[in-house]
Design a protein around this motif. Structure first.
Motif, PDB file in Angstrom:
ATOM      1  N   THR A   1       0.800  -1.228   0.000  1.00 36.57           N
ATOM      2  CA  THR A   1       0.000   0.000   0.000  1.00 36.57           C
ATOM      3  C   THR A   1       0.831   1.275   0.000  1.00 36.57           C
ATOM      4  OG1 THR A   1      -0.191   0.018   2.397  1.00 36.57           O
ATOM      5  CG2 THR A   1      -1.925  -1.119   1.187  1.00 36.57           C
ATOM      6  N   CYS A   2       2.135   1.180  -0.105  1.00 37.11           N
ATOM      7  CA  CYS A   2       2.934   2.403  -0.218  1.00 37.11           C
ATOM      8  C   CYS A   2       2.872   2.893  -1.651  1.00 37.11           C
ATOM      9  CB  CYS A   2       4.377   2.165   0.208  1.00 37.11           C
ATOM     10  SG  CYS A   2       4.608   2.436   1.963  1.00 37.11           S
TER      11      CYS A   2
ATOM     12  N   CYS B   1       4.094   6.156  -2.666  1.00 38.03           N
ATOM     13  CA  CYS B   1       4.874   7.357  -2.950  1.00 38.03           C
ATOM     14  C   CYS B   1       5.833   7.179  -4.119  1.00 38.03           C
ATOM     15  CB  CYS B   1       5.635   7.786  -1.709  1.00 38.03           C
ATOM     16  SG  CYS B   1       4.502   8.425  -0.488  1.00 38.03           S
TER      17      CYS B   1
ATOM     18  N   ALA C   1      10.372   6.771  -1.034  1.00 34.41           N
ATOM     19  CA  ALA C   1       9.974   6.314   0.295  1.00 34.41           C
ATOM     20  C   ALA C   1      10.205   7.400   1.326  1.00 34.41           C
ATOM     21  CB  ALA C   1      10.763   5.066   0.676  1.00 34.41           C
ATOM     22  N   CYS C   2       9.215   7.547   2.224  1.00 34.05           N
ATOM     23  CA  CYS C   2       9.292   8.601   3.221  1.00 34.05           C
ATOM     24  C   CYS C   2      10.343   8.313   4.288  1.00 34.05           C
ATOM     25  CB  CYS C   2       7.927   8.809   3.881  1.00 34.05           C
ATOM     26  SG  CYS C   2       7.379   7.373   4.824  1.00 34.05           S
TER      27      CYS C   2
ATOM     28  N   HIS D   1       1.070   7.427   8.967  1.00 32.60           N
ATOM     29  CA  HIS D   1       0.376   7.385   7.686  1.00 32.60           C
ATOM     30  C   HIS D   1      -0.404   6.083   7.549  1.00 32.60           C
ATOM     31  CE1 HIS D   1       0.328   7.765   3.043  1.00 32.60           C
ATOM     32  NE2 HIS D   1      -0.712   8.322   3.589  1.00 32.60           N
ATOM     33  N   LYS D   2       0.233   4.979   7.922  1.00 32.49           N
ATOM     34  CA  LYS D   2      -0.424   3.685   7.772  1.00 32.49           C
ATOM     35  C   LYS D   2      -1.647   3.556   8.669  1.00 32.49           C
ATOM     36  CE  LYS D   2       2.164   1.759   4.738  1.00 32.49           C
ATOM     37  NZ  LYS D   2       1.697   2.147   3.422  1.00 32.49           N
TER      38      LYS D   2
HETATM   39  S1  SF4 Z   1       4.282   8.375   3.061  1.00 28.44           S
HETATM   40 FE1  SF4 Z   1       5.616   6.645   3.571  1.00 28.44          FE
HETATM   41  S2  SF4 Z   1       4.268   5.157   4.510  1.00 28.44           S
HETATM   42 FE2  SF4 Z   1       2.965   6.598   3.425  1.00 28.44          FE
HETATM   43  S3  SF4 Z   1       2.665   5.675   1.392  1.00 28.44           S
HETATM   44 FE3  SF4 Z   1       4.418   7.067   1.265  1.00 28.44          FE
HETATM   45  S4  SF4 Z   1       6.230   5.766   1.590  1.00 28.44           S
HETATM   46 FE4  SF4 Z   1       4.425   4.644   2.346  1.00 28.44          FE
END
Ligand code: SF4
Ligand SMILES: Cc1cc2nc3c(=O)[nH]c(=O)nc-3n(C[C@H](O)[C@H](O)[C@H](O)COP(=O)(O)OP(=O)(O)OC[C@H]3O[C@@H](n4cnc5c(N)ncnc54)[C@H](O)[C@@H]3O)c2cc1C
Ligand code: SF4
Ligand code: SF4
Ligand code: SF4
Ligand code: FES
Lengths: 326, 278, 263
Positions: free
Chosen positions: A235-236, A238, A258-259, A287-288
């Motif tokens: 589900t990531c 980004c 990726a954050c 976020h999750k």
């Molecule tokens: S902000 Fe981070 S946790 Fe959220 S979807 Fe993007 S990479 Fe994944």
């Protein structure tokens, strides 16, 4: 709605899949590549690895690690742009797990207004295998996902005595094309409304009250700031937008981002709104479990445990969320 | 298939203005007349400007929506894309996606006075509103503009500053940091917050817009609050790293908010409610 | 860890002002993970075979960890080697480190470069590294090798876990992050992947401590150690490794370097 059911023997399952490939369908499923289980096109049934969880989730079928948005060509004072068409027509993805389906379900919500990605998500036909056992680090059941069942798929395969029970909907019917006499109405397992899950979700939302908790410092200590957790996650979503090419021609791409990585939020001036892994790890967990409850109406972790297996420090996102809440 | 979100309009650079050291303004016109006909935007919005083969960069639309033949952007060279942009010339073709983001709620401001506070490269997003307000004539009340830069060389829109100073509807205070002046300098010397305090615009029936470096914003807000401006009458724009501009890539998130979608325009009240991730 | 080490950890925390111990543990899935001891209450006993242990020196690159200043770190031979190399590269400044190396039911403590050198020379091995996979690759023809690397590298997603977990990848700004010019293409296309790994191998030549952390953390199972070990052997063969004046074959650092990404 999986309203019909048939029974296949091992042999029948194999000939069905090989038959699909023979008929010119693109069949994608879990295979071993260089020792890594991941989704890839198969040319025959025997390539399939059906007793493992893939390292990378099935999201890469729809959102590959990089994808061309369009190509361009420049000429004197003109620019020609040609959109890259890639659809998932004629594609069957086999060997999905219930968590992969939940992942796709979230992606459909998240990309509800991107016509290209939504089209891909709604085009391929999904064939899911129910999980008999848990894999290392899985916690889908903690989040109310039934590892033995999924109604977000076109075909569901469950092992049964001497073979498989196969449940399917109308789209599934098309690729199974079973003999009418073999088909029974599905003995539908009614999803039990699970009150404790609503409680769990509400409990996780309390994380937002812990935004300033000192414990984030502790749970982020092991985080090294790579992209593994995001890249394996179903589900990531980004991504980064990048150009490749020269002054005459090239292409614009989107690629996974990726954050967890320091550069993700860094401004050209050097200012970084999330300056350390403390803020980055917090953002991922929030976020999750919290933010997408507000933005998409559900938590976006499906408990597949892939990030736990892939993380260099094997940080457990769920346990860490609970640790913060304790 | 529908047009992808990421396919930009083609724009021709029709004018290049060297504003200051490392700062340029481009005037851009649509290559395809159909694109121009379909396009409209409002003050506060931004876009993704791109050079094919180098990438995209986020700038506000610095021209007013009342000027319909073109859009303008003013940018400072910072990294890969902005450096490549700085090498472009009149006639070059760029890509533009937009407009994105929310807008300044100008409809609610009819009859009100407006105070603009800008520092350095923070003037472009406000310039869009300033021209919009001036072009609409008597819709709004009195205009006060406080603009500061490190030195005279770093002031942008120098010609327009002159034009505004002659406008009877406008009180203009231009300032440079101490040491940034020269013997001919007639404007203020000192930091923006001090200049606001000095000219003390009235807060009754007045909206304040503020844009600039974080430290200037922080100190100016204190002064504005002292002068009686409430946080929901002070507007600002946030500037987080952006890639997509449409709430998909995740880069610009501040907590659960997307600066590109829920912003970039926020009232100070809203900003105070956000986690400190900007 | 074993009882003796744990007793010593308690002593270090109580008497020596050590406020962080980076120890190792096994989680419920059997993964070896870092275990951070911030107070005596965090001390746990765990059994990890010495060759199963990991090298957690990369954590010392994190500002949040560095700020503890006085740190104990449980490691094996590779940790000592990393410590020695990092000291030599003038890293670990401002840090007081206590290396704790478990032995059968005791431990060895190392705090200085000298002790590390003695420990390592006591175990001195041939400078030519032997590795089964490396031998396989060396037997391949050029074309086979090319295919081997294309096949293995294809799976790289550029998650940079290898870099994050590598104690020698400590640059505050990596060459992959430079975008004027963009030396390494960002997307994980074959081109971008290939350049990334060639670049990293070059930067690690002669510095890599062969701890194999990069291989252990790579989700795509890429045998990065083959690149580094192969390069190491080439250098050992080309420049006599007994010549102590040659410390780096492909890298050269100066204290007055113009750029500041290596500090
Ligand atoms: S902000 Fe981070 S946790 Fe959220 S979807 Fe993007 S990479 Fe994944
Ligand atoms: C809503 C908004 C409006 C803006 N308006 C203007 C303007 O009018 N004039 C102006 O000069 N600048 C403006 N900026 C800042 C501008 O976007 C960055 O300076 C620019 O993207 C740097 O790009 P680069 O590729 O040259 O830099 P690089 O350092 O090469 O940056 C690489 C990437 O980082 C991102 N990035 C880096 N710094 C910033 C930043 N400060 N803000 C957002 N993204 C960043 C971009 O996505 C860029 O693609 C605005 C930013 C936002 C978010
Ligand atoms: S949690 Fe693990 S996988 Fe995710 S960024 Fe941190 S170290 Fe990498
Ligand atoms: S956060 Fe981890 S466990 Fe949750 S869905 Fe993503 S990879 Fe699976
Ligand atoms: S850890 Fe593996 S997948 Fe990630 S960047 Fe390194 S080689 Fe590539
Ligand atoms: S810029 Fe991509 S989500 Fe806001």
């Amino acid at each position: 709605m999986l309203n019909k059911q048939i029974h296949y023997s091992n042999q029948q399952l194999q000939s069905w899949v090989d038959g699909l490939i023979y008929k010119g369908k693109t069949v994608i499923g879990p295979v071993k590549k260089n020792g890594v289980t991941c989704f890839s096109e198969i040319k025959n049934f025997n390539e399939l690895i059906l007793n493992e969880r893939t390292v990378y989730s099935a999201k890469e079928v729809v959102l590959p690690k990089y994808d061309i948005l369009f190509k361009f060509a420049k000429e004197k004072d003109k620019v020609f742009i040609s959109k890259n068409e890639n659809s998932l027509n004629n594609v069957i993805v086999i060997g999905l797990r219930p968590c992969d389906n939940e992942g796709f379900d979230y992606l459909r919500l998240f990309f509800k207004s991107d016509p290209d990605i939504l089209q891909k998500l709604n085009t391929f036909i999904s064939v899911t295998i129910a999980c008999e056992k848990k894999f290392d680090g899985c916690f889908c059941e903690e989040l109310g996902i039934d590892k033995n069942y999924s109604n977000k798929t076109d075909v569901l395969i469950k092992t049964s005595e001497n073979g498989y029970d196969i449940y399917f909907n109308d789209r599934g019917n098309e690729i199974l094309s079973p003999q009418a006499s073999d088909v029974k109405p599905a003995e539908i397992k009614k999803p039990v409304p699970n009150v404790s899950i609503d409680n769990k979700v509400a409990y996780l939302k309390k994380l937002s009250e812990q935004y300033n908790s000192e414990k984030w410092k502790i749970v982020s200590m092991g985080c090294l700031g790579c992209g593994s957790c995001a890249f394996v996650c179903p589900t990531c979503t980004c991504f980064d937008v990048q150009d490749e090419g020269n002054t005459q021609n090239g292409q614009r791409l989107i690629c996974w981002d990726a954050c967890g990585m320091g550069l993700f939020t860094k401004h050209a001036s050097g200012h970084n709104p999330r300056p350390s892994q403390v803020e980055r790890r917090r953002h991922r967990i929030m976020h999750k479990f919290v933010y997408t409850q507000d933005t998409e109406g559900k938590i976006s972790c499906v408990g597949c445990g892939r990030c736990i297996a892939a993380c260099p420090a094997h940080l457990n996102i769920y346990n860490q969320a609970l640790q913060i809440l304790q | 298939m529908e047009k992808s979100w990421y396919i930009p309009y083609k724009m021709k650079i029709t004018k290049v203005i060297n504003e200051a050291v490392n700062v340029k303004t481009f005037r851009l016109e649509f290559v395809n007349p159909e694109d121009k006909a379909a396009f409209s935007f409002k003050a506060g919005q931004f876009g993704e400007y791109s050079i094919f083969s180098e990438g995209e960069s986020t700038f506000c639309i610095a021209s007013s929506p009342t000027r319909k033949d073109y859009i303008e952007c003013t940018f400072r060279t910072a990294g890969r894309v902005t450096n490549a942009l700085a090498r472009c010339e009149e006639g070059d073709i760029l890509g533009f996606r937009g407009p994105y983001g929310n807008v300044f709620p100008m409809n609610n401001w009819a009859g009100k006075n407006i105070v603009f506070v800008a520092g350095g490269i923070g003037l472009p997003p406000l310039r869009c509103v300033i021209w919009n307000v001036l072009d609409l004539g008597d819709t709004f009340g009195h205009i006060t503009i406080v603009y500061g830069a490190k030195s005279i060389e770093e002031l942008v829109y120098k010609d327009e500053l002159k034009e505004w100073s002659k406008n009877p509807k406008v009180t203009l205070a231009v300032t440079v940091d101490p040491g940034g002046e020269n013997p001919e300098w007639k404007g203020h010397i000192g930091f923006v917050p001090d200049v606001i305090r000095k000219i003390a615009p009235k807060s009754e029936n007045t909206i304040a817009l503020i844009c600039g470096p974080p430290i200037m914003i922080k100190l100016s807000l204190t002064v504005l609050n002292e002068l009686g401006f409430s946080d929901n009458n002070i507007y600002s724009t946030l500037e987080n790293r952006m890639k997509c501009g449409i709430g998909q890539c995740g880069h610009c998130m501040v907590g659960k908010k997307y600066v590109c979608k829920d912003g970039p325009v926020f009232t100070n009240e809203e900003i105070k409610a956000l986690p400190l991730e900007y | 860890m074993n009882q003796k080490i744990n007793q010593h950890i308690a002593y270090l925390m109580k008497e020596k002002g050590v406020n962080l111990i980076i120890s190792q543990a096994k989680d419920s899935n059997g993964f070896v993970i870092p275990h951070f001891i911030l107070s005596e209450n965090d001390i746990i006993s765990s059994v990890i075979a010495i060759n199963e242990m990991r090298n957690f020196f990369a954590y010392l690159n994190k500002q949040e960890i560095k700020s503890f200043k006085s740190i104990g770190i449980v490691c094996n031979y590779f940790g000592v080697k990393t410590f020695f190399q990092l000291k030599f590269e003038n890293q670990l400044k401002d840090l007081e480190l206590f290396l704790l190396i478990p032995t059968d039911d005791d431990f060895i403590e190392i705090t200085s470069e000298k002790q590390a050198e003695d420990y390592l020379s006591g175990l001195k091995q041939s400078t030519i590294l032997v590795d089964e996979e490396l031998e396989n690759v060396k037997k391949m023809s050029m074309e086979e090798r090319w295919n081997y690397w294309m096949k293995t590298l294809e799976l790289c997603t550029k998650c940079y876990a290898c870099r994050a977990a590598c104690p020698m990848c400590y640059c505050s700004s990596c060459t992959t992050e430079c975008n004027i010019p963009q030396w390494i293409p960002v997307p994980a296309s074959l081109h971008g992947i290939f350049e990334w790994h060639v670049m990293r191998a070059m930067h690690l030549a002669g510095r890599c401590t062969e701890c194999d952390e990069c291989v252990k953390v790579c989700p795509a199972n890429i045998p990065l150690n083959i690149l580094n070990k192969g390069l190491h052997n080439k250098i050992s063969e080309a420049f006599s490794s007994d010549d102590s004046s040659i410390k780096y074959a492909l890298n050269f650092f100066q204290p007055d370097e113009k750029v500041d990404f290596i500090k």
